[in-house]
Design a protein around this motif. Structure first.
Motif, mmCIF file in Angstrom:
data_model
loop_
_atom_site.group_PDB
_atom_site.id
_atom_site.type_symbol
_atom_site.label_atom_id
_atom_site.label_comp_id
_atom_site.label_asym_id
_atom_site.label_seq_id
_atom_site.Cartn_x
_atom_site.Cartn_y
_atom_site.Cartn_z
ATOM 1 N N LEU A 326 0.843 -1.189 -0.019
ATOM 2 C CA LEU A 326 0.043 -0.143 0.117
ATOM 3 C C LEU A 326 0.994 1.223 -0.081
ATOM 4 C CD1 LEU A 326 -2.892 1.067 0.032
ATOM 5 C CD2 LEU A 326 -2.773 1.051 2.559
ATOM 6 N N THR A 327 1.285 1.734 -1.175
ATOM 7 C CA THR A 327 2.165 2.965 -1.289
ATOM 8 C C THR A 327 1.390 4.114 -1.773
ATOM 9 O OG1 THR A 327 2.336 2.261 -3.661
ATOM 10 C CG2 THR A 327 4.075 1.452 -1.944
ATOM 11 N N ALA A 328 -0.064 4.167 -2.010
ATOM 12 C CA ALA A 328 -0.717 5.492 -2.379
ATOM 13 C C ALA A 328 -2.148 5.487 -1.621
ATOM 14 C CB ALA A 328 -0.663 5.654 -3.758
ATOM 15 N N VAL A 329 -2.398 6.346 -1.468
ATOM 16 C CA VAL A 329 -3.994 6.411 -0.990
ATOM 17 C C VAL A 329 -4.797 6.258 -2.306
ATOM 18 C CG1 VAL A 329 -5.797 7.860 0.256
ATOM 19 C CG2 VAL A 329 -3.368 7.841 0.976
ATOM 20 N N PRO A 330 -5.959 5.426 -2.310
ATOM 21 C CA PRO A 330 -6.839 5.520 -3.355
ATOM 22 C C PRO A 330 -7.571 6.801 -3.527
ATOM 23 C CG PRO A 330 -7.199 3.528 -2.099
ATOM 24 C CD PRO A 330 -6.151 4.364 -1.551
ATOM 25 N N ALA A 331 -7.722 7.405 -4.793
ATOM 26 C CA ALA A 331 -8.494 8.685 -5.016
ATOM 27 C C ALA A 331 -9.672 8.839 -4.206
ATOM 28 C CB ALA A 331 -8.795 8.634 -6.528
ATOM 29 N N GLY A 332 -10.462 7.743 -4.118
ATOM 30 C CA GLY A 332 -11.686 8.244 -3.394
ATOM 31 C C GLY A 332 -11.576 8.354 -1.824
ATOM 32 N N LEU A 333 -10.336 7.916 -1.532
ATOM 33 C CA LEU A 333 -9.935 8.156 0.356
ATOM 34 C C LEU A 333 -9.242 9.553 0.196
ATOM 35 C CD1 LEU A 333 -9.643 4.359 1.103
ATOM 36 C CD2 LEU A 333 -11.810 5.621 1.203
ATOM 37 N N ALA A 334 -8.882 9.970 -0.574
ATOM 38 C CA ALA A 334 -7.596 10.901 -0.646
ATOM 39 C C ALA A 334 -8.154 12.289 0.231
ATOM 40 C CB ALA A 334 -7.180 11.456 -1.971
ATOM 41 N N SER A 335 -9.401 12.691 0.276
ATOM 42 C CA SER A 335 -9.841 13.914 0.987
ATOM 43 C C SER A 335 -9.931 13.642 2.263
ATOM 44 C CB SER A 335 -11.047 14.312 0.468
ATOM 45 O OG SER A 335 -12.127 13.085 0.697
ATOM 46 N N ALA A 336 -9.949 12.252 2.951
ATOM 47 C CA ALA A 336 -10.102 12.108 4.195
ATOM 48 C C ALA A 336 -9.042 11.491 4.735
ATOM 49 C CB ALA A 336 -11.227 10.847 4.462
ATOM 50 N N TYR A 337 -8.172 10.972 3.918
ATOM 51 C CA TYR A 337 -6.706 10.457 4.577
ATOM 52 C C TYR A 337 -5.444 10.831 3.442
ATOM 53 C CZ TYR A 337 -9.970 7.329 6.778
ATOM 54 O OH TYR A 337 -10.978 6.742 7.432
ATOM 55 N N PRO A 338 -4.557 11.981 4.201
ATOM 56 C CA PRO A 338 -3.734 12.718 3.457
ATOM 57 C C PRO A 338 -2.461 11.798 3.103
ATOM 58 C CG PRO A 338 -3.659 13.558 5.891
ATOM 59 C CD PRO A 338 -4.998 12.508 5.458
ATOM 60 N N SER A 339 -2.340 10.693 3.940
ATOM 61 C CA SER A 339 -1.159 9.677 3.868
ATOM 62 C C SER A 339 -1.554 8.589 3.848
ATOM 63 C CB SER A 339 -0.099 10.360 4.751
ATOM 64 O OG SER A 339 -0.474 9.996 6.050
ATOM 65 N N VAL A 340 -0.468 7.533 3.412
ATOM 66 C CA VAL A 340 -0.626 6.120 3.564
ATOM 67 C C VAL A 340 -0.732 5.734 5.006
ATOM 68 C CG1 VAL A 340 0.527 3.818 3.247
ATOM 69 C CG2 VAL A 340 0.451 5.678 1.170
ATOM 70 N N TRP A 373 -6.354 -0.504 -19.811
ATOM 71 C CA TRP A 373 -6.239 -1.099 -18.475
ATOM 72 C C TRP A 373 -7.037 -0.244 -17.423
ATOM 73 C CZ3 TRP A 373 -5.708 -6.104 -17.213
ATOM 74 C CH2 TRP A 373 -4.467 -6.716 -18.281
ATOM 75 N N ARG A 374 -7.910 -0.750 -16.854
ATOM 76 C CA ARG A 374 -8.892 -0.135 -16.026
ATOM 77 C C ARG A 374 -9.166 -0.858 -14.732
ATOM 78 N NH1 ARG A 374 -14.165 -1.908 -15.639
ATOM 79 N NH2 ARG A 374 -14.954 -3.045 -17.125
ATOM 80 N N ASP A 375 -9.370 -0.332 -13.582
ATOM 81 C CA ASP A 375 -9.815 -0.906 -12.244
ATOM 82 C C ASP A 375 -11.238 -1.692 -12.542
ATOM 83 O OD1 ASP A 375 -7.623 -0.021 -11.055
ATOM 84 O OD2 ASP A 375 -8.383 1.706 -10.321
ATOM 85 N N ALA A 376 -11.351 -2.753 -11.785
ATOM 86 C CA ALA A 376 -12.529 -3.339 -12.018
ATOM 87 C C ALA A 376 -13.665 -2.539 -11.158
ATOM 88 C CB ALA A 376 -12.385 -4.751 -11.358
ATOM 89 N N ALA A 377 -14.938 -2.490 -11.927
ATOM 90 C CA ALA A 377 -15.969 -1.977 -11.248
ATOM 91 C C ALA A 377 -16.883 -2.916 -10.558
ATOM 92 C CB ALA A 377 -16.868 -1.177 -12.417
ATOM 93 N N PRO A 378 -18.010 -2.506 -9.442
ATOM 94 C CA PRO A 378 -18.564 -3.482 -8.914
ATOM 95 C C PRO A 378 -19.166 -4.379 -9.841
ATOM 96 C CG PRO A 378 -18.712 -1.138 -8.014
ATOM 97 C CD PRO A 378 -17.778 -1.068 -9.028
ATOM 98 N N ALA A 412 -20.756 5.231 -2.911
ATOM 99 C CA ALA A 412 -21.395 5.810 -1.851
ATOM 100 C C ALA A 412 -21.014 5.316 -0.310
ATOM 101 C CB ALA A 412 -22.832 5.273 -1.954
ATOM 102 N N ASN A 413 -20.242 4.224 -0.462
ATOM 103 C CA ASN A 413 -19.864 3.792 1.000
ATOM 104 C C ASN A 413 -18.169 4.086 1.227
ATOM 105 O OD1 ASN A 413 -22.089 2.587 1.861
ATOM 106 N ND2 ASN A 413 -21.589 0.936 0.694
ATOM 107 N N ALA A 414 -17.606 5.020 0.422
ATOM 108 C CA ALA A 414 -16.133 5.263 0.283
ATOM 109 C C ALA A 414 -15.928 5.875 1.803
ATOM 110 C CB ALA A 414 -15.814 6.354 -0.683
#
Length: 497
Positions: A326-340, A373-378, A412-414
């Motif tokens: 885990l070397t980077a914070v996922p984009a959907g969590l960046a506003s809540a967690y500034p660092s790994v 390449w893309r991240d898998a969607a739900p 919605a559950n990010a």
């Protein structure tokens, strides 16, 4: 017969019987009297005559009093009615006159002998209705003298109603009136039902009021479910059921669109099935929809490469399953967690076991024909999730107590977390997720002198509904035949809080 001029007497009160009257029809408007023509079965009042002699209307005869005409029964005169009088005008009885007989007077009553009938109004119902309560029919004397009710009856669709109450009796002026009850029967089919409450009273007068009840088509009911399936598979048919209607049509569309067609989809994606149920005599037609997914095939043919495990799906898409630090914070969590570090601590705080933990970043990527390449969607995940097996970290064993926490990285559950059910096996722990990255696992050794028995592994079971994959440390080392497998590899290292 009578030809040319015609008279009903000097006073215009005569009763005339004739088999034929040949006069200008325009002259009839000036007549006054009672005239029976032809075979004598039909008579008519002209003008407004007063009977000065007794008149008998025999059985089978009908006398009509037209609108605008008045027939007066004079003093000392008897009108015997054993036939029928259609009174569209007015009949007046002198105080010393008499009207009798077994016949009936229809439409308007004799002047001064009026009554009113107030009937209930039943609301329209739907087929399968709860039976309405009985409602009152109110009969009120609105004339000048006591009325003698000889009969109250229900005619028309009598099989559709129950009718009860007084069927005869005296009805004084200004009294409380007479009440009967009428009630629609239960279980009637769709349709309109009409009956008439008819009251027969003095001189054979009748009064009528209609009662109606309407049963409309009910809304059809049913259920619909559609199981997810993988691309390359025909999938099960929709499970559509209704006790009220027959299936008319089954169509499919991409979820969120209105372009339905008959072809069942085969490419991965999210879809909607619509089942149309046909209308019938008692139920309206209706439609039901259910969402489902066609997912990629994950269960066989994975190839190990330097960047992870690759698999070519039946639809032609390429899948890549990989684990990384885990070397980077996922984009959907960046506003809540500034660092790994902040994200890691948030995950670890949710662990309920001990000071030892490990954090995993597990991802699934897709490369569709002609795309990037893309991240898998739900929608790419199997409906019941992906079962991930992680080897016991260094120093841990099946005797330890484990907790696994997954944080949602998008949607919605990010930022929310879920505690995963952990199964301990011979080679590691297994938990099922419906989205990946990041996942933290914590463990605690048993207290001295106690043990915690591990549960048997559940890999290699082709009937398992979820997808079984094994993620070992930071690399995947193998996947067995379709339906799951057992992998071996090096263990991850422990970290402490």
């Amino acid at each position: 017969g009578v030809t040319g001029g015609f008279s009903t007497g000097d006073s215009g009160n005569a009763v005339v019987y004739s088999n034929e009257i040949n006069v200008n029809e325009r002259d009839r408007g000036s007549w006054s009297g009672v005239v029976f023509e032809g075979d004598g079965s039909e008579g008519q009042v002209y003008g407004s005559p007063t009977l000065t002699k007794d008149l008998e209307i025999k059985e089978g005869q009908t006398l009509t009093v037209p609108e605008g005409s008045t027939l007066t029964v004079g003093g000392g005169v008897t009108l015997t009615n054993d036939g029928a009088i259609q009174n569209d005008g007015n009949i007046v009885k002198d105080a010393k006159g008499s009207i009798r007989g077994s016949g009936r007077i229809y439409n308007n009553p004799v002047e001064g002998y009026e009554l009113s009938i107030r009937v209930p109004v039943f609301a329209e119902v739907k087929y399968g209705y709860a039976r309405p309560a009985a409602m009152a029919v109110k009969i009120q004397n609105t004339g000048r003298d006591t009325l003698h009710i000889s009969q109250v009856e229900l005619t028309g669709d009598t099989d559709a109603f129950d009718f009860t109450g007084p069927l005869s009796g005296d009805l004084p002026v200004g009294g409380a009136g007479m009440s009967c009850t009428v009630r629609p029967k239960a279980g009637l089919s769709v349709g309109s039902y009409e009956a008439a409450v008819t009251v027969t009273y003095d001189f054979g007068c009748t009064a009528t009021a209609d009662v109606t009840f309407t049963v409309g088509q009910a809304d059809g009911t049913g259920t619909l479910t559609m199981a997810d399936y993988t691309c390359g598979d025909t999938g099960a048919e929709p499970d559509a059921r209704s006790d009220t209607n027959e299936i008319f049509d089954i169509t499919y569309a991409a979820k969120g669109t209105d372009f339905y067609d008959l072809d069942k989809p085969t490419d991965p994606g999210e879809y909607t099935v619509r089942v149309d149920f046909s209308e019938n005599d008692n139920y309206l037609g209706f439609s039901l929809t259910a969402d489902f997914k066609v997912t990629h095939q994950f269960n066989a043919g994975w190839e190990q490469r330097e960047d992870g495990y690759h698999h070519t799906c039946a639809c032609g898409a390429e899948l890549l399953l990989k684990t990384e630090a885990l070397t980077a914070v996922p984009a959907g969590l960046a506003s809540a967690y500034p660092s790994v570090e902040a994200l890691t601590q948030a995950l670890v705080k949710q662990l309920s076991t001990g000071a030892d933990y490990a954090v995993y970043d597990v991802t699934l990527k897709l490369h569709e024909a002609g795309g990037e390449w893309r991240d898998a969607a739900p929608a790419d995940f199997p409906a019941k999730g992906v079962a991930v097996t992680v080897p016991y970290p260094e120093g841990a064993s099946a005797n330890d107590t484990f907790t696994a926490v997954h944080m949602f990285a998008a949607g919605a559950n990010a930022g929310k977390t879920e505690t995963l059910a952990v199964t301990k096996g011979t080679d590691g722990i297994t938990f099922t997720v419906k989205s990946l990255s990041p996942i933290a696992v914590g463990w605690r050794a048993p207290a001295p002198g106690s043990t915690s028995a591990g549960s048997a592994p559940n890999t290699g079971d082709p009937s398992q509904p979820a997808l079984w994959l094994a993620v070992l440390g930071l690399a995947l080392l193998g996947l067995a035949a379709a339906g799951g497998g057992t992998l071996t590899g090096r263990k991850g290292r422990r970290r402490r809080r």
